[in-house]
Design an enzyme around this catalytic site. Structure first.
Site, short mmCIF file in Angstrom:
data_model
loop_
_atom_site.label_atom_id
_atom_site.label_comp_id
_atom_site.label_asym_id
_atom_site.label_seq_id
_atom_site.Cartn_x
_atom_site.Cartn_y
_atom_site.Cartn_z
CB ILE A 1 -0.98 -0.03 1.20
CG1 ILE A 1 -2.03 -1.13 0.96
CG2 ILE A 1 -1.67 1.34 1.38
CD1 ILE A 1 -2.98 -1.39 2.11
CG ASN B 1 -0.84 1.52 -5.39
OD1 ASN B 1 -0.63 1.47 -6.59
ND2 ASN B 1 -1.99 1.91 -4.87
N GLY C 1 -8.82 7.94 -0.68
CA GLY C 1 -8.63 6.49 -0.77
C GLY C 1 -7.17 6.15 -0.82
CB CYS C 2 -5.21 3.86 1.15
SG CYS C 2 -5.28 4.96 2.55
CB ILE C 3 -6.20 1.05 -3.29
CG1 ILE C 3 -6.43 0.45 -1.92
CG2 ILE C 3 -5.60 0.05 -4.25
CD1 ILE C 3 -5.19 -0.07 -1.23
#
Lengths: 168, 109
Positions: free
Chosen positions: A38, A41, B107-109
């Protein structure tokens, strides 16, 4: 084009933005692998350069066969909130992993294999630690095709130069 | 907050930006601002690919209230993650949101 800043106060130094991160993943459990993925990314999404390095049991995350079998640790993990003896029962780790995978799917967090494909597509580098690869008797063919290279610790430091190193 | 001006064939518009460069009020954005906003992000030529992503971000924001993350973009915009990073090397969702005049996607993705 004219910019007039209304909030910049003189004399306050803005911190230097992070431009590059080198993230080491050293554990092979689900909860040991995801945070590093995470972060890598997320770094790319913010426009930073990112490299991922897999060492020791973290190699399971890029092992072509083991990547589909990454599990949550249900023993020796107090944050699971189940008694250790129960956590050690056959199937407990698989069950916890299954439940977590479902939750992650609902949140749109990809499974590890798909996540690594995506991270490779963002342009982040994916590397394996040579000492660990040798220790486990593996070679390049054992890993997912996204692996860029198997490198030494010296190569790693060279690649990480000028950026931040994060160990997970 | 920062106030800036964007020049388009229609004239000069004053635009308020957040500290990290996103439109405070997405409704002041118009499509003819795109070339100048893109140039500020280092994109000299706005290609069909850029347009596709910017328009998609904009329509997602208008229907859902928030712009998509990179993964959602890659899955639904018709532009792959790899191409997204080729078009916007400094972060596809973030840069395209600035150019599309919408808030930073959460959001983290």
């Amino acid at each position: 084009m004219s910019d007039t800043s209304t909030s910049a106060s003189a004399g306050v130094a803005t911190p230097q933005p992070i431009e590059k991160v080198s993230i080491i993943i050293s554990k092979g459990s689900l909860e040991g692998i995801y945070p590093g993925l995470i972060m890598a990314n997320g770094a790319r999404a913010e426009g930073m350069a990112a490299n991922l390095f897999f060492t020791f049991f973290g190699l399971d995350a890029i092992h072509a066969k083991r990547i589909e079998h990454i599990k949550v640790a249900t023993v020796g993990n107090p944050a699971m909130h189940i008694p250790t003896l129960l956590g050690g029962l056959p199937g407990m780790s698989a069950l916890a992993t299954h439940m977590m995978a479902k939750k992650m799917e609902d949140l749109d967090i990809p499974p590890i294999a798909e996540f690594l494909e995506m991270i490779a597509d963002t342009g982040a580098g994916i590397y394996a630690c040579k000492a660990s690869v040798d220790m486990f008797g593996l070679d390049k063919d054992d890993f997912i095709p996204q692996l860029d290279d198997i490198i030494t610790v010296g190569d790693f430091y060279e690649m990480a130069a000028g950026g931040q190193i994060i160990f997970t | 907050m920062t106030t800036t001006t964007v020049t388009t064939p229609a004239g000069v518009t004053s635009v308020e930006l957040t500290d990290d460069g996103f439109f405070v009020d997405p409704s002041v954005w118009t499509e003819d601002m795109v070339p100048e906003l893109a140039a500020r992000e280092g994109i000299a030529t706005v290609t069909d690919g850029h347009w596709q992503v910017v328009r998609f971000m904009r329509s997602e924001f208008l229907t859902k209230g928030t712009g998509p993350s990179v993964r959602a973009l890659g899955k639904t915009s018709g532009v792959s993650v790899k191409e997204l990073y080729e078009l916007f090397p400094k972060g596809p969702a973030k840069i395209a949101a600035r150019i599309a005049g919408i808030p930073k996607p959460k959001g983290c993705i």
